[in-house]
Design an enzyme around this catalytic site. Structure first.
Site, PDB file in Angstrom:
ATOM      1  N   ASP A 306       9.843  10.246  -4.711  1.00  0.00           N
ATOM      2  CA  ASP A 306       8.954   9.155  -4.332  1.00  0.00           C
ATOM      3  C   ASP A 306       7.859   9.047  -5.406  1.00  0.00           C
ATOM      4  OD1 ASP A 306       7.666   7.114  -2.889  1.00  0.00           O
ATOM      5  OD2 ASP A 306       8.016   8.091  -0.961  1.00  0.00           O
ATOM      6  N   GLU A 511       1.896   2.740   5.046  1.00  0.00           N
ATOM      7  CA  GLU A 511       1.810   4.193   4.847  1.00  0.00           C
ATOM      8  C   GLU A 511       0.579   4.788   5.539  1.00  0.00           C
ATOM      9  OE1 GLU A 511       3.331   5.672   1.058  1.00  0.00           O
ATOM     10  OE2 GLU A 511       4.093   3.684   0.589  1.00  0.00           O
TER      11      GLU A 511
END
Length: 623
Positions: A306, A511
């Site tokens: 990521d 997020e």
């Protein structure tokens, strides 16, 4: 023939052979099997060229000459990273082509792979079709619909010259306090497994003989990415990037199953999760990445980190970067997303290979996998954008598909204060109706996070679409008077209305910014519900990335619709409210009464929800 002539002849023949060989390098021959092409190319590569392939940098750093100088293998757009505000499909394609030209100018001419988060349509791009977020698609229980969304998304991504999408998110969100819960199809692994059809939509249907191998069916399809491996949806209190505390059986039966389906469907890449499993960072987990995913499940695509994922192996992030490189690459990550500090990554990894800390076999495994995906998807034969696809962006057929997805994602949770007196479907012909709430006329709120920017945007000026208010106005009879007030005062409420549509919910977030321990309806939402619903008949439409606290208001309202984050096509909401289509959606998440019950998922011993998993009232379309 004299010896001099002989020598000249032999040299000439040798030169011709070399030239012929240059034209017929095995790796450049599309007729050769992929494995032959990969081995041939790999054997020609220097360490610098190999490590370059393992490096993915951010678009803004991919300036002229950088890709060729460092042999960079991949470039990405982070959330909201665009060539220019409101850039056209042609502007995107031109940017990607310029980068590709630089990559292809190297000795071996290996094309770079451009990746982007296209998680509910091609969501970074101005005027792209914005589909409902996954939380809504889970409620459709319609894998064939999700596959069609994948097909449309692939075309819109390719319209901008991009061949790789970081989707789908196959997280199993077990706690709605998590800020990424809307990126998860369901709390139930079976529902999530069924929605891996998105991969087949994005990449094409893998031929039976190729099942389980990375597959991309040509230049109108894109490489997909199953993420975030593994357990991202199971963290403590739903805290983003935190620790998933669960035994092996739980990990394998809840969080792992959708990866099996993804691999069978030929998913090209798997992205590793920021989170930890029982205290061990996933980005450093050799057992789960190498022993399990690559060896046991025989995943043959490449594993990608990521965004700055290896930096976050340490706490604080980046505090011991050389250890992060060693742990991340050593765990089996093949492509490292190093948006900014890529020279440090390249230097550290080069030094570790030269000193024997990272074996060359690990580098070769990574590069083999990356090249396999690039060859399989036809990137060597078609490295540039296809200008004929520009018209696919935001195409009307795609908007109609998104509208259908909105209709099927809506879940009707209450209809009338008694079953014998339903409020929905609403009559189109009425004297005067009230539309109220912060989300009735706000496309940004309707689309949620990961729209135009990473965190999403408030308001109507950011992209193209239809708000719920405009949809209502175009659906009701021309004689019906529609009054809109975001937060109606007592004077407005004292008028006589046939009914009200109240549209409230969460602002956009993504997020960690969406982590929320109280899950109450934000802002004026609760007071608007209470004030309007005590004055007239009302339907409340909730725009949110997850269930919110509704128990205090449910008695006072006549009808309640969970609309999730429907995206750009608000007309789909009006289609069902007014009975052109019936309600059919079913909860793919448990609707809790209070946050004190969380985490609470279907199948738990203590299960006392406001609305259970699978619940959803239906209505018939008006004839």
């Amino acid at each position: 023939m004299g010896s001099l002539h002989k020598t000249t002849f032999v040299l000439l023949m040798f030169c011709l052979a070399v030239l012929a060989r240059a034209d017929h390098l095995k790796y450049k021959d599309p007729k050769k099997p992929v494995s032959v092409r990969v081995k041939d190319l790999l054997a020609r590569m220097t360490l610098a060229e190999k490590i370059g392939q393992m490096t993915q940098i951010e678009r803004e750093n991919a300036t002229t000459g950088v890709l060729s100088k460092y042999f960079i293998g991949s470039v990405l757009s982070g959330g909201g990273s665009v060539p220019s505000p409101q850039a056209s499909a042609e502007a995107w394609a031109s940017m990607v082509n310029e980068m590709q030209k630089d990559a292809l100018s190297t000795r071996l001419g290996i094309p770079m792979l451009y990746g982007i988060d296209a998680v509910h349509g091609h969501n970074n791009v101005y005027k792209a079709t914005i589909f409902p977020h996954n939380v809504g698609l889970g409620a459709t229980r319609d894998p064939a619909l999700v596959k069609r969304i994948g097909e449309a998304t692939a075309l819109e991504v390719r319209a901008t010259g991009i061949p790789y999408a970081f989707a789908p998110c196959i997280a199993v969100c077990r706690d709605p306090r998590w800020g990424r819960c809307y990126e998860s199809y369901s709390e139930d692994p079976k529902v999530v497994q069924s929605m891996t059809t998105l991969i087949s939509g994005l990449q094409g249907d893998v031929p039976a003989s190729e099942a389980g191998r990375p597959y991309v069916g040509g230049s109108k399809k894109v490489a997909a990415c199953a993420k975030h491996y593994v357990g991202d949806g199971g963290t403590f209190l739903g805290i983003n990037e935190n620790n998933t505390v669960i035994d092996v059986h739980g990990l394998m039966t809840i969080h792992m199953p959708a990866y099996y389906n993804s691999i069978i469907r030929g998913v090209s890449t798997v992205m590793v999760s920021y989170s930890s499993w029982n205290g061990k960072k996933m980005h450093a987990n050799h057992f789960l990445i190498t022993d399990f995913l690559k060896k046991k499940l025989k995943f043959r695509g490449f594993v990608i980190s990521d965004w700055q994922g290896i930096d976050r192996i340490t706490s604080p992030p980046g505090v011991n970067y050389s250890y992060s490189v060693e742990a991340g690459v050593g765990a089996g990550i093949d492509m490292i997303m190093v948006p900014f500090g890529y020279t440090e990554f390249i230097d550290d990894l080069t030094a570790q290979v030269k000193s024997g800390i990272i074996p060359m076999s690990r580098i070769d495994d990574a590069v083999y996998r990356i090249l396999r995906v690039k060859f399989t998807m036809g990137l060597f034969e078609s490295p540039y954008a296809d200008p004929s696809l520009a018209g696919e962006l935001g195409k009307q057929e795609h908007r109609e598909l998104a509208r259908e997805a909105v209709r099927k994602s809506l879940v009707l949770l209450k209809n009338g204060k008694s079953a014998s007196a339903p409020l929905l479907p609403l009559p189109k012909k009425a004297g005067k109706i009230l539309v109220a709430g912060s989300h009735a006329d706000n496309l940004g709120n309707q689309c949620g996070g990961w729209t135009i920017t990473w965190q999403g945007l408030d308001g109507n000026g950011n992209t193209a679409g239809t708000t719920i208010l405009s949809a209502i106005k175009s659906t009701v009879d021309p004689s019906t008077q529609v009054v809109f007030s975001e937060n109606p005062d007592s004077t407005t409420l004292s008028d006589k209305y046939d009914y009200a549509v109240v549209v409230v919910g969460e602002p956009p977030y993504a997020e960690t910014f969406g982590d929320n321990l109280n899950l109450t309806i934000p802002g004026s939402g609760p007071s608007v519900i209470q004030n309007v619903c005590k004055s007239m008949k009302c339907v409340v439409v909730l725009i949110s990335g997850r269930p919110l606290v509704m128990e205090p208001y449910i008695g006072a309202i006549d009808a309640f619709v969970a609309a999730w984050l429907p995206g750009s096509e608000g007309q789909g909401v009006a289609d069902v409210l007014f009975g052109d289509y019936g309600f059919s959606g079913k909860l793919a998440r448990t609707w809790f009464k209070s946050v004190d019950q969380l985490p609470m998922n279907v199948g738990d011993k203590h299960y006392d929800p406001l609305f259970p998993f699978g619940f959803g009232l239906t209505t018939e379309a008006k004839k």
